[in-house]
Design a protein around this motif. Structure first.
Motif, PDB file in Angstrom:
ATOM      1  N   TYR A  48       8.147  -2.267   0.637  1.00 20.17           N
ATOM      2  CA  TYR A  48       8.227  -1.935   2.063  1.00 20.17           C
ATOM      3  C   TYR A  48       6.820  -1.847   2.648  1.00 20.17           C
ATOM      4  CZ  TYR A  48      13.114  -0.978   1.145  1.00 20.17           C
ATOM      5  OH  TYR A  48      14.440  -1.112   0.786  1.00 20.17           O
ATOM      6  N   LYS A  49       6.585  -2.623   3.695  1.00 23.67           N
ATOM      7  CA  LYS A  49       5.290  -2.647   4.370  1.00 23.67           C
ATOM      8  C   LYS A  49       5.507  -2.709   5.877  1.00 23.67           C
ATOM      9  CE  LYS A  49       2.788  -3.012   0.547  1.00 23.67           C
ATOM     10  NZ  LYS A  49       1.800  -1.977   0.131  1.00 23.67           N
ATOM     11  N   SER A  50       4.497  -2.317   6.625  1.00 25.48           N
ATOM     12  CA  SER A  50       4.537  -2.463   8.088  1.00 25.48           C
ATOM     13  C   SER A  50       4.133  -3.900   8.417  1.00 25.48           C
ATOM     14  CB  SER A  50       3.588  -1.466   8.757  1.00 25.48           C
ATOM     15  OG  SER A  50       4.000  -0.139   8.516  1.00 25.48           O
ATOM     16  N   ILE A  51       5.115  -4.724   8.721  1.00 30.80           N
ATOM     17  CA  ILE A  51       4.864  -6.143   8.978  1.00 30.80           C
ATOM     18  C   ILE A  51       4.271  -6.308  10.376  1.00 30.80           C
ATOM     19  CG2 ILE A  51       5.918  -8.435   9.136  1.00 30.80           C
ATOM     20  CD1 ILE A  51       8.054  -7.469   7.158  1.00 30.80           C
ATOM     21  N   ALA A  52       3.184  -7.069  10.466  1.00 37.29           N
ATOM     22  CA  ALA A  52       2.471  -7.232  11.743  1.00 37.29           C
ATOM     23  C   ALA A  52       2.437  -8.699  12.167  1.00 37.29           C
ATOM     24  CB  ALA A  52       1.054  -6.684  11.621  1.00 37.29           C
ATOM     25  N   GLU A  53       3.525  -9.416  11.936  1.00 37.66           N
ATOM     26  CA  GLU A  53       3.607 -10.827  12.297  1.00 37.66           C
ATOM     27  C   GLU A  53       3.997 -10.996  13.759  1.00 37.66           C
ATOM     28  OE1 GLU A  53       3.365 -13.881  10.608  1.00 37.66           O
ATOM     29  OE2 GLU A  53       2.396 -12.852   8.946  1.00 37.66           O
ATOM     30  N   THR A  54       3.575 -12.098  14.346  1.00 34.47           N
ATOM     31  CA  THR A  54       3.993 -12.508  15.678  1.00 34.47           C
ATOM     32  C   THR A  54       4.518 -13.941  15.587  1.00 34.47           C
ATOM     33  OG1 THR A  54       2.284 -11.147  16.719  1.00 34.47           O
ATOM     34  CG2 THR A  54       3.291 -12.848  18.078  1.00 34.47           C
ATOM     35  N   PRO A  55       5.777 -14.216  16.057  1.00 29.44           N
ATOM     36  CA  PRO A  55       6.727 -13.264  16.642  1.00 29.44           C
ATOM     37  C   PRO A  55       7.195 -12.220  15.631  1.00 29.44           C
ATOM     38  CG  PRO A  55       7.802 -15.360  16.191  1.00 29.44           C
ATOM     39  CD  PRO A  55       6.340 -15.583  15.953  1.00 29.44           C
ATOM     40  N   VAL A  56       7.933 -11.211  16.148  1.00 30.88           N
ATOM     41  CA  VAL A  56       8.351 -10.075  15.331  1.00 30.88           C
ATOM     42  C   VAL A  56       9.191 -10.547  14.145  1.00 30.88           C
ATOM     43  CG1 VAL A  56       9.683  -7.931  15.305  1.00 30.88           C
ATOM     44  CG2 VAL A  56       8.309  -8.522  17.302  1.00 30.88           C
ATOM     45  N   ARG A  57       8.818 -10.060  12.959  1.00 31.52           N
ATOM     46  CA  ARG A  57       9.570 -10.383  11.746  1.00 31.52           C
ATOM     47  C   ARG A  57       9.804  -9.109  10.953  1.00 31.52           C
ATOM     48  NH1 ARG A  57       5.956 -15.815  11.180  1.00 31.52           N
ATOM     49  NH2 ARG A  57       7.527 -17.268  11.961  1.00 31.52           N
ATOM     50  N   PHE A  58      10.987  -8.995  10.376  1.00 32.65           N
ATOM     51  CA  PHE A  58      11.357  -7.785   9.660  1.00 32.65           C
ATOM     52  C   PHE A  58      11.507  -7.987   8.160  1.00 32.65           C
ATOM     53  CE2 PHE A  58      13.422  -6.552  13.889  1.00 32.65           C
ATOM     54  CZ  PHE A  58      12.308  -5.836  14.285  1.00 32.65           C
ATOM     55  N   GLY A  59      11.500  -9.219   7.719  1.00 35.61           N
ATOM     56  CA  GLY A  59      11.650  -9.491   6.298  1.00 35.61           C
ATOM     57  C   GLY A  59      10.910 -10.746   5.908  1.00 35.61           C
ATOM     58  N   PHE A  60      10.530 -10.825   4.632  1.00 33.09           N
ATOM     59  CA  PHE A  60       9.747 -11.962   4.129  1.00 33.09           C
ATOM     60  C   PHE A  60      10.015 -12.122   2.643  1.00 33.09           C
ATOM     61  CE2 PHE A  60       5.692 -13.378   2.136  1.00 33.09           C
ATOM     62  CZ  PHE A  60       5.572 -14.630   2.729  1.00 33.09           C
ATOM     63  N   LEU A  61      10.230 -13.355   2.210  1.00 33.89           N
ATOM     64  CA  LEU A  61      10.408 -13.655   0.793  1.00 33.89           C
ATOM     65  C   LEU A  61       9.263 -14.565   0.370  1.00 33.89           C
ATOM     66  CD1 LEU A  61      12.147 -13.354  -1.726  1.00 33.89           C
ATOM     67  CD2 LEU A  61      13.493 -15.314  -0.955  1.00 33.89           C
ATOM     68  N   TRP A  69       0.966 -11.141   7.469  1.00 39.72           N
ATOM     69  CA  TRP A  69       0.158 -10.091   8.086  1.00 39.72           C
ATOM     70  C   TRP A  69       0.893  -8.758   7.981  1.00 39.72           C
ATOM     71  CZ3 TRP A  69      -4.782 -10.416   9.543  1.00 39.72           C
ATOM     72  CH2 TRP A  69      -5.328 -11.690   9.773  1.00 39.72           C
ATOM     73  N   ILE A  70       0.173  -7.749   7.472  1.00 34.98           N
ATOM     74  CA  ILE A  70       0.721  -6.393   7.399  1.00 34.98           C
ATOM     75  C   ILE A  70      -0.296  -5.407   7.953  1.00 34.98           C
ATOM     76  CG2 ILE A  70       2.192  -6.891   5.402  1.00 34.98           C
ATOM     77  CD1 ILE A  70       0.089  -5.399   3.682  1.00 34.98           C
ATOM     78  N   SER A  71       0.204  -4.244   8.349  1.00 34.67           N
ATOM     79  CA  SER A  71      -0.666  -3.165   8.812  1.00 34.67           C
ATOM     80  C   SER A  71      -0.697  -2.095   7.726  1.00 34.67           C
ATOM     81  CB  SER A  71      -0.134  -2.575  10.122  1.00 34.67           C
ATOM     82  OG  SER A  71      -0.909  -1.466  10.525  1.00 34.67           O
ATOM     83  N   GLU A  72      -1.904  -1.779   7.272  1.00 38.76           N
ATOM     84  CA  GLU A  72      -2.050  -0.817   6.180  1.00 38.76           C
ATOM     85  C   GLU A  72      -3.266   0.071   6.426  1.00 38.76           C
ATOM     86  OE1 GLU A  72      -2.697  -2.077   1.873  1.00 38.76           O
ATOM     87  OE2 GLU A  72      -0.511  -1.933   2.010  1.00 38.76           O
ATOM     88  N   ASN A  73      -3.032   1.380   6.489  1.00 37.48           N
ATOM     89  CA  ASN A  73      -4.112   2.345   6.739  1.00 37.48           C
ATOM     90  C   ASN A  73      -4.909   2.009   8.002  1.00 37.48           C
ATOM     91  OD1 ASN A  73      -3.504   3.749   4.314  1.00 37.48           O
ATOM     92  ND2 ASN A  73      -4.699   2.243   3.155  1.00 37.48           N
ATOM     93  N   GLY A  74      -4.190   1.589   9.046  1.00 37.79           N
ATOM     94  CA  GLY A  74      -4.831   1.290  10.319  1.00 37.79           C
ATOM     95  C   GLY A  74      -5.519  -0.057  10.385  1.00 37.79           C
ATOM     96  N   GLU A  75      -5.420  -0.865   9.326  1.00 38.01           N
ATOM     97  CA  GLU A  75      -6.046  -2.180   9.301  1.00 38.01           C
ATOM     98  C   GLU A  75      -5.008  -3.289   9.255  1.00 38.01           C
ATOM     99  OE1 GLU A  75      -9.567  -2.973   6.831  1.00 38.01           O
ATOM    100  OE2 GLU A  75      -9.285  -0.939   6.048  1.00 38.01           O
ATOM    101  N   LEU A  76      -5.340  -4.422   9.878  1.00 42.03           N
ATOM    102  CA  LEU A  76      -4.505  -5.608   9.779  1.00 42.03           C
ATOM    103  C   LEU A  76      -4.995  -6.441   8.604  1.00 42.03           C
ATOM    104  CD1 LEU A  76      -3.987  -6.821  13.467  1.00 42.03           C
ATOM    105  CD2 LEU A  76      -2.306  -5.774  11.941  1.00 42.03           C
TER     106      LEU A  76
END
Length: 234
Positions: A48-61, A69-76
């Motif tokens: 589980y990660k904060s996904i930061a893709e554009t357009p909005v995406r909720f899952g990835f294989l 692209w993910i958001s982690e500890n305030g960083e992209l």
């Protein structure tokens, strides 16, 4: 050549996989443990990660090559995950998002099954009217292939035999009356919500499954109007 499966074929595939997973179970489960099925039976890893893709995406294989692209500890961060890793939006761990989380996992699992061992990476993109999409994005979201994936995802979460067993526990009749094309009585609507909760799927997913399973009995809208009128007179 890529095969396109019919709805009944996808239902059979989903049911066969779930039956195989529960082959040693002594009783039917109330709902499919999709996380265990994915990790223990299909051999994929869920994170589980904060996904930061554009357009909005909720899952990835992941295919082990394509970055996400993910958001982690305030960083992209642009990160490549090991092949066979399923990345799910972290916000879906909220109990209120249980149905969406489970369907997203099932959706990515369906990609894995239909694409035969992650030949390419797959994003789960959700349409948002306020977002901007390229023509390729729109074609991908509404393609016949994505419809197949959604049907198989529903079959994994609500396989025919388990769906039928639980349906009988919740509904006194074999069919649910639908007036016009959408209207359902308050009583039946409440039963559908309870049924969806018992199988841990969203109300939308359950209503689509009821329709594809042939559980809707379509009636003229006049019957509903007459019924409402007669109730008011009593």
């Amino acid at each position: 050549m890529k095969k396109y499966y019919s709805g009944p074929e996808l239902d059979e595939i989903g049911e066969a996989i779930v039956r195989q997973f529960y082959c040693n179970a002594r009783s039917l489960p109330a709902c499919v443990d999709i996380e265990r099925l994915v990790e223990e039976h299909l051999g994929l890893k869920i994170c589980y990660k904060s996904i930061a893709e554009t357009p909005v995406r909720f899952g990835f294989l992941s295919d082990g090559v394509t970055p996400i692209w993910i958001s982690e500890n305030g960083e992209l961060l642009s990160k490549v995950f090991p092949k066979g890793t399923m990345v799910i939006e972290k916000a879906f761990l909220n109990p209120n998002e249980d149905g969406r989380r489970r369907f997203t996992i099932a959706h990515e699992a369906a990609h894995f099954i239909l694409d035969r061992f992650v030949e390419k990476a797959n994003f789960n993109t959700v349409f948002d009217k306020d977002d901007k999409y390229s023509m390729d994005n729109i074609k991908a979201m509404f393609s016949p292939a994505e419809s197949q994936v959604d049907r198989l995802a529903a079959a994994l979460l609500m396989p025919t035999y388990l769906f039928a067993y639980n349906y009988a526990l919740h509904f006194p009749r074999n069919t649910i009356k639908v007036y016009g094309s959408e209207t359902i009585s308050v009583e039946d609507d409440l039963l559908i919500k309870k049924f969806a909760n018992s199988m841990r799927v969203s109300l939308t997913a359950m209503k689509i499954r009821l329709k594809t399973a042939g559980k809707y009995e379509f009636c003229p809208m006049e019957e509903y109007v007459d019924w409402v009128g007669s109730s008011d007179d009593e």
